[in-house]
Scaffold this active site. Sequence first.
Site, PDB file in Angstrom:
ATOM      1  N   CYS A 102       0.811  -1.222   0.000  1.00 19.84           N
ATOM      2  CA  CYS A 102       0.000   0.000   0.000  1.00 19.84           C
ATOM      3  C   CYS A 102       0.843   1.270   0.000  1.00 19.84           C
ATOM      4  O   CYS A 102       0.357   2.333  -0.360  1.00 19.84           O
ATOM      5  CB  CYS A 102      -0.938   0.010   1.204  1.00 19.84           C
ATOM      6  SG  CYS A 102      -2.122  -1.348   1.194  1.00 19.84           S
ATOM      7  N   HIS A 157      -9.053   3.722  -1.528  1.00 15.12           N
ATOM      8  CA  HIS A 157      -7.639   3.381  -1.349  1.00 15.12           C
ATOM      9  C   HIS A 157      -7.167   2.620  -2.580  1.00 15.12           C
ATOM     10  O   HIS A 157      -7.223   1.392  -2.623  1.00 15.12           O
ATOM     11  CB  HIS A 157      -7.499   2.540  -0.076  1.00 15.12           C
ATOM     12  CG  HIS A 157      -6.133   2.014   0.200  1.00 15.12           C
ATOM     13  ND1 HIS A 157      -4.979   2.548  -0.334  1.00 15.12           N
ATOM     14  CD2 HIS A 157      -5.726   0.963   0.974  1.00 15.12           C
ATOM     15  CE1 HIS A 157      -3.934   1.872   0.108  1.00 15.12           C
ATOM     16  NE2 HIS A 157      -4.364   0.902   0.894  1.00 15.12           N
ATOM     17  N   CYS A 194       0.262   2.305   6.472  1.00 15.08           N
ATOM     18  CA  CYS A 194       0.488   0.902   6.852  1.00 15.08           C
ATOM     19  C   CYS A 194       0.589   0.074   5.581  1.00 15.08           C
ATOM     20  O   CYS A 194      -0.080   0.354   4.585  1.00 15.08           O
ATOM     21  CB  CYS A 194      -0.627   0.398   7.756  1.00 15.08           C
ATOM     22  SG  CYS A 194      -2.296   0.493   7.063  1.00 15.08           S
TER      23      CYS A 194
END
Length: 390
Positions: A90, A346, A376
């Site tokens: 991510c 996201h 994260c």
Amino acid sequence: MPEAYIVEAVRTAGGRRGGRLAGVHPVDLAATSLDAVMERSGLEAKAIDDVVMGCVSQGGEQAMQVGRNAVLASKHLGEGVPAVTIDRQCGSSQQAIQFAAQAVMSGTQDVVIAAGVESMSRVPMGSTAMFHMKEGLGNYKSPGLEEKYPGIQWSQFMGAEMIAQKHGFSKDDLDRFALASHEKAIAATKSGAFENEIVGVDIETAEGAECHTVDEGIRFDATLEGIAGVKLLSPEGKITAASSSQICDGSSAVLVVSEQALKEYGLTPLARIHNLTVTAGDPVIMLEEPLFATDRALQRAGMSINDIDLYEVNEAFAPVPLAWLKHTGADPDKLNVNGGAIALGHPLGASGTKLMATLVHALKARGKKYGLQTMCEGGGVANVTIVEAL
């Protein structure tokens, strides 16, 4: 040591899974953001030393070096501009910013575009592993890894549930945080706060050609009752789809340059890179590492959390930013002031440069100085980037 500056920072508005951006090939989606930073900066292709692009699911339409393909598909770049595609899960495009800044600060390059792309509609999350497993082509978990982590199934969702349990958050805490994300995103959209960061994407709809400029994931009719009524993802857990980040299609890009390039090309910086940090920890709870990475970044920068004016902490799941607030003692009113991934989506590999676009423009709009971004990442890794608005 030479300084690194952010000159342009853009993102597309997010598209929901199967939504308004689902018809756009990810290579072309990435090229849209690359072209936007070129047009806004006025630079010519020959000025670009490199393009560093984050992408998590590097298969299918995002295979075969999607960063290079986006350069070749762009209107303003071309064959003479190199590119590389990276995966730090991510945090891929946040790492792209850090690699770009490191190149500039080392003096080896002067103008680098950090970018990211993810079409989660067209290249589903996890498909690069699952396809091979289903075809009998092996499992990413090696015998050596199994020996060290026997029976462990790497799961960001389970890590988020572990964080909620560890830090004592109730389902109501998570639901209220999710509602606040939508409320801030609604306010930002209606006030025009995103106008300077969003680049439009031309799309075809049932009604004809349109330009996509509004984040599709925002629930403009969100209520606490509606969020609270969403089914739990695990019967014994606290997290629902409503308190998790939305699957999203999008791209983003940040132009990072040296002081020499500022002068040579007459560029005006938005921000200066102040600190670059990456740390790693427990790969099972996985998503808690931003807490400790932030400690390390502030220590290295000689700063306290109170020195930071705005924070962007990726809302992968509501427990992550809530745990970050609890651990750091940060002011919640400075956190994700225009909403986060729960409302805005996201898009995995695009989220790092996406959040930076939001952060630097929010700092400028509010006349604030320091911003901190953290993410994260799968495997228990976290990036932290601190910038100083100029």
